[in-house]
Structures are given as C-alpha cells and as structure tokens.
Design a protein around this motif. Sequence first.
Motif, short mmCIF file in Angstrom:
data_model
loop_
_atom_site.label_atom_id
_atom_site.label_comp_id
_atom_site.label_asym_id
_atom_site.label_seq_id
_atom_site.Cartn_x
_atom_site.Cartn_y
_atom_site.Cartn_z
N VAL A 260 7.04 -8.71 -10.45
CA VAL A 260 8.03 -9.79 -10.34
C VAL A 260 9.29 -9.31 -9.65
N ASN A 261 9.55 -8.01 -9.65
CA ASN A 261 10.72 -7.45 -8.98
C ASN A 261 10.44 -7.04 -7.54
N GLU A 262 9.26 -7.47 -7.02
CA GLU A 262 8.86 -7.14 -5.64
C GLU A 262 8.68 -5.63 -5.44
N THR A 263 8.38 -4.92 -6.52
CA THR A 263 8.08 -3.50 -6.41
C THR A 263 6.60 -3.32 -6.09
N ILE A 264 6.31 -2.54 -5.07
CA ILE A 264 4.93 -2.35 -4.63
C ILE A 264 4.25 -1.34 -5.55
N ILE A 265 3.07 -1.69 -6.03
CA ILE A 265 2.27 -0.83 -6.91
C ILE A 265 1.03 -0.40 -6.14
N GLU A 266 0.82 0.92 -6.07
CA GLU A 266 -0.29 1.47 -5.30
C GLU A 266 -1.61 1.30 -6.07
N PRO A 267 -2.75 1.30 -5.35
CA PRO A 267 -4.05 1.22 -6.04
C PRO A 267 -4.28 2.36 -7.02
N VAL A 268 -3.77 3.56 -6.72
CA VAL A 268 -3.96 4.68 -7.63
C VAL A 268 -3.32 4.41 -8.98
N ASP A 269 -2.36 3.47 -9.01
CA ASP A 269 -1.66 3.16 -10.26
C ASP A 269 -2.29 2.02 -11.03
N PHE A 270 -2.93 1.05 -10.33
CA PHE A 270 -3.38 -0.14 -11.06
C PHE A 270 -4.90 -0.29 -11.14
N LEU A 271 -5.67 0.47 -10.36
CA LEU A 271 -7.11 0.23 -10.33
C LEU A 271 -7.80 0.63 -11.63
N ASP A 272 -7.33 1.67 -12.31
CA ASP A 272 -7.94 2.04 -13.59
C ASP A 272 -7.78 0.93 -14.62
N GLU A 273 -6.59 0.39 -14.68
CA GLU A 273 -6.35 -0.70 -15.64
C GLU A 273 -7.12 -1.95 -15.22
N ALA A 274 -7.22 -2.20 -13.92
CA ALA A 274 -8.00 -3.35 -13.44
C ALA A 274 -9.47 -3.18 -13.79
N ALA A 275 -9.97 -1.95 -13.75
CA ALA A 275 -11.36 -1.71 -14.14
C ALA A 275 -11.56 -1.95 -15.63
N ARG A 276 -10.60 -1.50 -16.44
CA ARG A 276 -10.72 -1.73 -17.89
C ARG A 276 -10.64 -3.21 -18.22
N ALA A 277 -9.87 -3.96 -17.44
CA ALA A 277 -9.71 -5.40 -17.69
C ALA A 277 -10.75 -6.25 -16.97
N HIS A 278 -11.71 -5.61 -16.30
CA HIS A 278 -12.76 -6.32 -15.56
C HIS A 278 -12.17 -7.25 -14.49
N LEU A 279 -11.13 -6.78 -13.83
CA LEU A 279 -10.48 -7.56 -12.77
C LEU A 279 -10.85 -7.07 -11.37
N LEU A 280 -11.63 -6.00 -11.28
CA LEU A 280 -11.99 -5.48 -9.96
C LEU A 280 -12.76 -6.49 -9.12
N PRO A 281 -13.69 -7.29 -9.70
CA PRO A 281 -14.36 -8.29 -8.86
C PRO A 281 -13.40 -9.29 -8.23
N ARG A 282 -12.37 -9.70 -8.97
CA ARG A 282 -11.41 -10.65 -8.40
C ARG A 282 -10.62 -10.00 -7.26
N ILE A 283 -10.25 -8.74 -7.45
CA ILE A 283 -9.51 -8.04 -6.39
C ILE A 283 -10.40 -7.85 -5.16
N ASP A 284 -11.68 -7.47 -5.39
CA ASP A 284 -12.59 -7.30 -4.27
C ASP A 284 -12.84 -8.63 -3.56
N ASN A 285 -12.93 -9.71 -4.32
CA ASN A 285 -13.14 -11.02 -3.72
C ASN A 285 -11.98 -11.38 -2.81
N LEU A 286 -10.76 -11.18 -3.27
CA LEU A 286 -9.58 -11.50 -2.47
C LEU A 286 -9.50 -10.59 -1.25
N LEU A 287 -9.82 -9.31 -1.45
CA LEU A 287 -9.78 -8.37 -0.32
C LEU A 287 -10.80 -8.75 0.74
#
Length: 477
Positions: A260-287
Amino acid sequence: MARIATFFVFLCMAVIAVSVGAVLVFQFGRPLAEAVSLTLALLCTMAVAHLVFARSRERGQVAEVVDRIEGRLQEIDEDVGNLEGRLTGVETTIPRRTQEEIDPLFAEIEILGSLVKQMAETMADMETRIEEQEGRQYLPPPPEVTRVAHYAEPPRSLSYQGGEGAPQVPEARNRGAGTVRTPGPDDRISSREEGLDRRAEEAPFRSSRVSRKGRSDPGLRQTILDALESNRVDLYLQPIVTLPQRRVRFYEALSRIRDVNETIIEPVDFLDEAARAHLLPRIDNLLLFRAIQVLRRLSSRNREAGLFVNISAATLVDETFFPGFLEFVRTHHGYADLLVFEFSQADVAEMGVLELESLAALSDLGFRFSVDRISDLKMDFRRLADRGFRYAKFRAERILGEGAAMAGDIHPEDFGDLLQRYGIELIVDHVESEAQVLDILDLEVKMAQGYLFSPPRPVRPEVLQGNPPRAARRAAE
C-alpha cells in the motif's frame, strides 16, 4: 522457277508415255485403244510417284525447319533461365552483403552504448558514495536502538521468477510490531554491501514444497492478496542477448508486487509465503496473461524476440487452475515458438507423474521449456531434452570455476558441449563484468543474461492494460 521445273517434269512424263504407246502400236502391233490405255496408265503412275516424292521432300524440309526452331527456342529458354538466376543472385547477394557490412557497425554501436551506460552508472554510484562519505563526517553516530525487522533474512524459493541475481530490497520492511529507526548513511552503505554479499552467496536450493513448511506470515500473505486484488503486481523484463553481437534474443519476465506504500517487494521475499498460501497459480496466471500482451506488442513491431516465463511446479498440478491455464495457452498456440516456460532444476528433479503429464500437454501444443538454477551436473539432460527442454541456464561464476566445486562427472566448462549433444542451448546468466564476457566467449557460449547487459526494467502500464480472461481468473481463484 519451281513451276517451270514441275511443268518440264510433266512434259517429260507425257513424252515418255506417248513414246511407250507408239512403240506398242508400231513395234508390237497392239491395238490403238490398248496402247492409249497403257499410255494414260503409265502417265498417271509417273505423276503419282512424282507427287509422292515431292511431298516427302517437302515434309523433310519442314521437319528440318521445325527442328532448327525448337533448338533456337531451347537456347532462348536457357538464356532466360541464366538471366533469372543472375537476377536472383543479385537480389540475394546485395542485401546480404549490405547486412554483413552493417551488422558489425550495429554491434559496435551497441557495445559503445553499453559501455557509456556502465560508465554513467559507475559515476553516479561513485558520486552517491562520495556524498554519503561526506555526510558521515558531519553526522553524529546513530543511537543504538533495537530494530525488529519483518524477517531477518529473505527466504530463497525455488519458484523465484527472476534468478538469484535480481536486486535485493535494501532494508527489511516493518509489517508487524516493532521499532524501526530511520536509516542513516552507515545503514545505506552496509545495506548495499549486504545486498551484494547476498547475491554473491549461493545458498542450498530448496523446492517450493519444502519452503511451504516454513513459518507463515499473515501480514505478508495479506499484502500479497491485496496486491493481487488491487492489480499491484508489476511485470519486469530482463533481456537475454546473443554473443558477441549482444543483440536481444529473448526477454525473461519477472514479477514484482507493491504494498500500500508503493514499496516494491522482490520475488525472493514473497514467493515462499505465496507458496504456503497456495497463491502461486494466481501469480503465474497473471504473469502468463501479461506475457502474452508483451508478445503481442513485440509481434506488432515485427520483433522476433521471445519471452521466458517462470512458472512453479505447483501450477502444473493445481486441479482448479491448470485446466484453465492449458486452455488459455491453447488459444494462443501461435506464440509457441516465442514463449518458453522456465522451471528450476530442483522443481524438475521432484516432478512426479502429474507434473510430467502437464509438461507433455504443453509440449504437445508446441511450447518449449527451460531449466535454470542448475546446481547438479549429474542430472539426465537427455531425458530433459526428450521432454521438450530446449534451454538451460547456468551461472557465470560456476561455468568459469569461480564458485564452489560442482557435483558431477563433467567439468563446468564442458557443460555447454554436453547440452549441445542433446539439442539444449546453454544460457549463461548472472554476467556482471566484461572480463566474464571474454571468458564466456572462449567457451563458445551463444547467449548470456545479467546486469552487465541490462537490469530488469518495468513494462509500461499501457502495454499491460486489461485483466486475465474470466475463465482463467475463475479457475485461479
């Protein structure tokens, strides 16, 4: 003249016939009627024979004329064919020679441009360091305040969609409780050094399935969800160039999210949590959807540059997402020659029957695959080639023997020859210096990627207008 000759021949025939009739009447005493009949018969016979011989002679003359005409026509056809061949050679040779003369100039211009760009970046970095050093001389030492970061060390995920050399976030973000002090010049310098050390270090690779067992972060998970819902997922492109011309052959699509503060978050920081939350398919779909948009823009400009898209192994076995994903790529199979799906070596090594069936479905549509983050040279690369893998990425420091020793029976410098036997093209990534380029050229490597050529750059928003198809979005959700 011909008529006179014909008249003379017929006169001679008449004289001969009359002479024969007179001989029959006066010499042999034959009746006059019989002699006249024989005379007329002999005259007709001689006339018919003469006409037959004359016609045959004329036909022979006509045949000779026709043969001469056909010979001349064949000579004309040969001359026309030779002329067409010469014209075709001229049309082909002149553009090729022109291109051969212009290409070295373009290559030199690109090299000069990259050198000027590197000099400008180096000068800017030196000016920043000088300013920070001057500021440190006049600032008092910062008070010792306890700092609680959101995470102490950024996790490394195998489904990281940008390679290990992507720029790190210089300061840990505060998403939970804790006190964070304002970073001073010392902190900026140490943060930059820590980022460089982090890129230089090589941690053991772990699959995304193992990373899901880590500690969950509800705050980061909510940030990812908000970014997906608010369309704050950005697409970055980093070029893959040919050597030695340094012409762009592919781009690698990398994802970034903004909070929300327009701070860029790198994949190395968020992909592990996205995998735990089963959000990787949504990210791959958008990509994938945005990669198709980029390919459309490139094809509209008559550019043949392809695109590498990182997808996770979890996407291949997601029952609610992969059918929609497969249908989406099937409707865009025209981009199969330009779109390459990339997986990490650890994910490929752990693929089971379901993942391999999904790979086979994509391969049947004409899509090709790439394996990156290679740490084990003992893998059966022939089997990878049979499954549709056509590219492999290897770190520059490893192929040059600058890093830790590699596991395997082959020397890293011979790795490219091994891949070439199986029809796999080697791409050396994480190239950061001109000295590395010279050493890589000695190994006859054809393609490379790294910050030396260009860092990842964001795609303009107007190129990424629109949302994924409704069916694919519903499947992903």
